[in-house]
Design an enzyme around this catalytic site. Structure first.
Site, PDB file in Angstrom:
ATOM      1  N   GLU A   1       0.016 103.304  36.647  1.00 21.13           N
ATOM      2  CA  GLU A   1      -0.212 101.883  36.403  1.00 21.13           C
ATOM      3  C   GLU A   1      -0.678 101.201  37.689  1.00 21.13           C
ATOM      4  O   GLU A   1       0.103 101.011  38.628  1.00 21.13           O
ATOM      5  CB  GLU A   1       1.067 101.202  35.900  1.00 21.13           C
ATOM      6  CG  GLU A   1       0.864  99.730  35.580  1.00 21.13           C
ATOM      7  CD  GLU A   1       2.153  99.039  35.151  1.00 21.13           C
ATOM      8  OE1 GLU A   1       2.146  97.787  35.107  1.00 21.13           O
ATOM      9  OE2 GLU A   1       3.143  99.729  34.879  1.00 21.13           O
TER      10      GLU A   1
ATOM     11  N   LYS B   1      21.120 108.156  27.350  1.00 23.86           N
ATOM     12  CA  LYS B   1      19.680 107.966  27.177  1.00 23.86           C
ATOM     13  C   LYS B   1      19.323 106.907  26.139  1.00 23.86           C
ATOM     14  O   LYS B   1      18.362 107.045  25.383  1.00 23.86           O
ATOM     15  CB  LYS B   1      19.004 109.304  26.857  1.00 23.86           C
ATOM     16  CG  LYS B   1      19.115 110.285  28.019  1.00 23.86           C
ATOM     17  CD  LYS B   1      18.428 111.602  27.773  1.00 23.86           C
ATOM     18  CE  LYS B   1      18.602 112.492  29.005  1.00 23.86           C
ATOM     19  NZ  LYS B   1      18.063 113.831  28.811  1.00 23.86           N
TER      20      LYS B   1
ATOM     21  N   ASP C   1      15.766 112.808  35.745  1.00 23.69           N
ATOM     22  CA  ASP C   1      15.477 112.942  34.318  1.00 23.69           C
ATOM     23  C   ASP C   1      14.841 111.640  33.858  1.00 23.69           C
ATOM     24  O   ASP C   1      15.522 110.620  33.717  1.00 23.69           O
ATOM     25  CB  ASP C   1      16.776 113.218  33.557  1.00 23.69           C
ATOM     26  CG  ASP C   1      16.555 113.489  32.078  1.00 23.69           C
ATOM     27  OD1 ASP C   1      15.479 113.129  31.549  1.00 23.69           O
ATOM     28  OD2 ASP C   1      17.467 114.059  31.443  1.00 23.69           O
TER      29      ASP C   1
ATOM     30  N   HIS D   1      -3.629  92.180  38.028  1.00 22.42           N
ATOM     31  CA  HIS D   1      -3.938  93.361  37.217  1.00 22.42           C
ATOM     32  C   HIS D   1      -5.441  93.542  37.044  1.00 22.42           C
ATOM     33  O   HIS D   1      -5.939  94.670  37.023  1.00 22.42           O
ATOM     34  CB  HIS D   1      -3.248  93.261  35.856  1.00 22.42           C
ATOM     35  CG  HIS D   1      -1.792  93.611  35.909  1.00 22.42           C
ATOM     36  ND1 HIS D   1      -0.838  92.749  36.392  1.00 22.42           N
ATOM     37  CD2 HIS D   1      -1.139  94.750  35.564  1.00 22.42           C
ATOM     38  CE1 HIS D   1       0.349  93.321  36.331  1.00 22.42           C
ATOM     39  NE2 HIS D   1       0.202  94.535  35.841  1.00 22.42           N
TER      40      HIS D   1
END
Length: 389
Positions: free
Chosen positions: A71, A202, A276, A367
């Site tokens: 990104e 998670k 992770d 951006h």
């Protein structure tokens, strides 16, 4: 084995060139414990923000911030926030709790049986600690909570996991505890599961704010009006205006916590340092708060209750990821608490930068400049992204 898999694929030669590069091929043994049916490695850009100055219980000094992301504008934004924090002398970041949970579930014929089981199991904590010690040298059972739902009983087992994130460690320990229960409980369960989905593993959950999963960190900084105006190109008043607006937006949309974009920085840091990446789902929960100080400056703080990360085990020992941890000076044993405090500082830098960009009307322009107009330097001060590391 990899060559056979590549030959079986229609675009095998092309895949080989991109996935099984010479460096990867030379280090295949290092990846063997982290992947099944491997083909090679995927490369992605890694940038460095900061260094960020952190004053914590375990972290102290200036830390480069390796961020792996595709990104555009992300690394520049975190870098700008880090510079603002550095201008103020650094952030204070404090580890306030740590534990990794696993929640086995047991089903009984009736609620009466559930109650009898609970009365017994509450007296078994010390024995369970000894059982845990037989499965790991680095982890220990810290405590246990119990939830009864009819004839179902959930045991929320909380473990210390040393310098590892500890997901596998607590699973093996919980499995051993379940076996102890099956062999010794005066009430035999009809069936059980080693994880009954009450641990928050998670996934974002409301229990984050009254408990901990992984490491819980709170971080703060005070920015003078001059720093906000010169470095972030807005005002403390407008940033707090935006915070109030966005906090209510978070309430109206039903988000877990109130913040701008925790997942951005955590995902980039996790990928770069071998964490992770799926744990971002639970780690990116928390609260950001901005207030005006009596002298017209800006007080900013956040709390991250679920930082699932480690400095040993998992993917932290892979070549690139180990290099990123070494860059930070946070590889190996005795470093995970410092890494958690640095992560708090990183996320605070990102919150300050994105709130400032939205407050100043620079969010879309940054951006467009860094994400679409390729080939230009990422030092355009009109978007607030100046001063390369």
């Amino acid at each position: 084995m990899i060559e056979r898999r590549l030959k079986a694929l229609a675009n095998g030669p092309e895949l080989r060139a991109h996935l099984l590069d010479p460096h990867t091929e030379a280090h295949l043994e290092a990846y063997a414990g982290n992947i099944e049916y491997g083909l090679g490695t995927v490369k992605m850009p890694v940038g460095v923000a900061g260094p960020l100055r952190v004053r914590g219980l375990f972290a102290g000094g200036d830390y480069p911030l390796p961020l792996a992301t595709t990104e555009a504008a992300l690394v520049a934004s975190y870098h700008r926030g880090a510079l603002a924090i550095n201008d103020a002398g650094g952030c204070t970041s404090v580890l306030i709790d740590e534990a990794v949970s696993r929640a086995p579930g047991f089903a009984f014929p009736s609620v009466r049986d559930s109650g009898e089981f609970v009365a017994w199991v509450l007296g078994q904590l010390e024995t369970m600690k000894a059982v845990t010690g037989q499965t790991t040298r680095h982890g220990e059972l810290k405590g246990m909570k119990v939830t009864i739902e009819g004839n179902h009983v959930y045991l929320i087992l909380q473990f210390h996991t040393g310098d590892a994130s500890g997901q596998n460690m607590v699973t093996l320990a919980a499995e051993a505890i379940c076996q102890f229960i099956l062999e010794n409980s005066p009430v035999t369960p009809d069936y059980h599961f080693v994880e009954a989905n009450l641990s928050g593993d998670k996934k974002a959950s409301a229990q984050s704010f009254t408990s901990v999963r992984g490491r819980k960190v709170t971080t703060e900084v005070v920015l003078s009006r001059q720093i906000v105006e010169q470095r972030l190109q807005t005002t403390p008043e407008r940033m707090t205006d935006y915070w109030r607006f966005s906090a209510m937006g978070g309430v109206l949309s039903g988000t877990m916590g109130v913040h701008g974009h925790y997942a951005n920085g955590l995902a980039a840091l996790y990928i770069a340092t071998g964490q992770d990446a799926a744990c971002v789902a639970e780690s990116a929960v928390g609260t950001t708060r901005l207030e005006l100080t009596p002298d017209g400056g800006l007080y900013a703080t956040l709390t991250l209750p679920n930082l699932m990360l480690g400095t040993v085990g998992g993917g932290t020992g892979l070549p690139s990821q180990q290099a990123c941890l070494n860059m930070m000076g946070l590889a190996g044993t005795g470093k995970v608490r410092a890494l958690a405090e640095v992560a708090g500082g990183l996320i605070l830098a990102g919150e300050l930068s994105i709130i400032a960009a939205l407050s100043a009307g620079h969010f879309a322009r940054a951006h467009r400049k860094l994400g679409r107009e390729r080939g230009q330097e990422d030092t355009d001060t009109s978007t607030g992204q100046g001063d390369q590391p």
